[in-house]
Design a protein around this motif. Sequence first.
Motif, short mmCIF file in Angstrom:
data_model
loop_
_atom_site.label_atom_id
_atom_site.label_comp_id
_atom_site.label_asym_id
_atom_site.label_seq_id
_atom_site.Cartn_x
_atom_site.Cartn_y
_atom_site.Cartn_z
N GLY A 1 0.81 -1.21 0.00
CA GLY A 1 0.00 0.00 0.00
C GLY A 1 0.85 1.26 0.00
N VAL A 2 1.89 1.28 0.81
CA VAL A 2 2.77 2.45 0.87
C VAL A 2 3.55 2.62 -0.43
CG1 VAL A 2 4.80 3.41 2.04
CG2 VAL A 2 2.94 2.43 3.38
N LEU A 3 4.06 1.53 -0.98
CA LEU A 3 4.79 1.61 -2.24
C LEU A 3 3.89 2.06 -3.39
CD1 LEU A 3 7.08 -1.54 -2.14
CD2 LEU A 3 7.80 0.83 -2.18
N ILE B 1 4.47 5.40 -5.66
CA ILE B 1 4.65 5.34 -7.11
C ILE B 1 3.60 6.16 -7.83
CG2 ILE B 1 4.53 3.79 -9.11
CD1 ILE B 1 5.90 1.68 -7.35
N VAL B 2 2.34 6.00 -7.43
CA VAL B 2 1.24 6.69 -8.12
C VAL B 2 1.23 8.18 -7.77
CG1 VAL B 2 -1.27 6.81 -8.34
CG2 VAL B 2 -0.12 4.61 -8.29
N GLY B 3 1.51 8.50 -6.52
CA GLY B 3 1.55 9.89 -6.11
C GLY B 3 0.26 10.37 -5.46
N THR B 4 -0.80 9.57 -5.51
CA THR B 4 -2.05 9.92 -4.85
C THR B 4 -2.42 8.79 -3.90
OG1 THR B 4 -3.37 8.91 -6.59
CG2 THR B 4 -2.89 11.26 -6.82
N GLU B 5 -3.40 9.07 -3.08
CA GLU B 5 -3.82 8.06 -2.11
C GLU B 5 -4.75 7.05 -2.77
OE1 GLU B 5 -6.03 7.86 2.17
OE2 GLU B 5 -4.88 9.64 1.65
N VAL B 6 -4.28 5.86 -2.94
CA VAL B 6 -5.04 4.78 -3.56
C VAL B 6 -5.20 3.61 -2.61
CG1 VAL B 6 -4.47 5.39 -5.95
CG2 VAL B 6 -2.95 3.92 -4.65
N PHE B 7 -5.03 3.86 -1.32
CA PHE B 7 -5.07 2.78 -0.35
C PHE B 7 -6.44 2.11 -0.30
CE2 PHE B 7 -5.37 0.98 3.92
CZ PHE B 7 -4.25 0.17 3.90
N LEU B 8 -7.52 2.90 -0.40
CA LEU B 8 -8.87 2.30 -0.36
C LEU B 8 -9.13 1.44 -1.59
CD1 LEU B 8 -11.00 5.20 1.13
CD2 LEU B 8 -10.19 3.13 2.25
N LEU B 9 -8.62 1.85 -2.74
CA LEU B 9 -8.75 1.03 -3.94
C LEU B 9 -7.96 -0.27 -3.79
CD1 LEU B 9 -9.69 0.72 -6.89
CD2 LEU B 9 -7.59 1.88 -7.56
N PHE B 10 -6.77 -0.16 -3.23
CA PHE B 10 -5.95 -1.35 -2.98
C PHE B 10 -6.64 -2.28 -1.98
CE2 PHE B 10 -2.25 -3.32 -0.74
CZ PHE B 10 -1.83 -4.10 -1.79
N LEU B 11 -7.24 -1.71 -0.96
CA LEU B 11 -7.98 -2.50 0.03
C LEU B 11 -9.17 -3.20 -0.62
CD1 LEU B 11 -8.41 -3.28 3.03
CD2 LEU B 11 -9.79 -1.22 3.24
#
Length: 119
Positions: A47-49, A53-63
């Motif tokens: 999630g942190v990587l 890399i993307v530069g925006t918060e995509v943690f919820l999408l990853f979850l």
Amino acid sequence: MLVYIVSFPIILWFMVYMILRKIMPKSINSFKLACDTGVLLWFYACGVLLEAIVGTEVFLLFLAICCAIFPINAIWQRIRYEEVLFTKMFVHGWRLLFLLLVPTHAILFAIGVAREMIR
């Protein structure tokens, strides 16, 4: 410590495995438990990587993508067997998540290193 968790979760996973191996009598049980706890390490590291890399918060999408593994696994279990045991389904999904997160972390780590070298 955050850099080590993101960069080298395999070292932390190996340390957890070695501790569990000393505590538990059967090495196969300690390996399974280390893999189960390793999911948390690799999930956080990926999630942190991915955000770096993307530069925006995509943690919820990853979850959401990681959570989609469980219903897909339930459907697969239903196709293969007549009866689905939810405890087995959860354990299989959790271990499948481990098998998917380890190479994902390696790929994201390589992309991140290559991207920083290009800059």
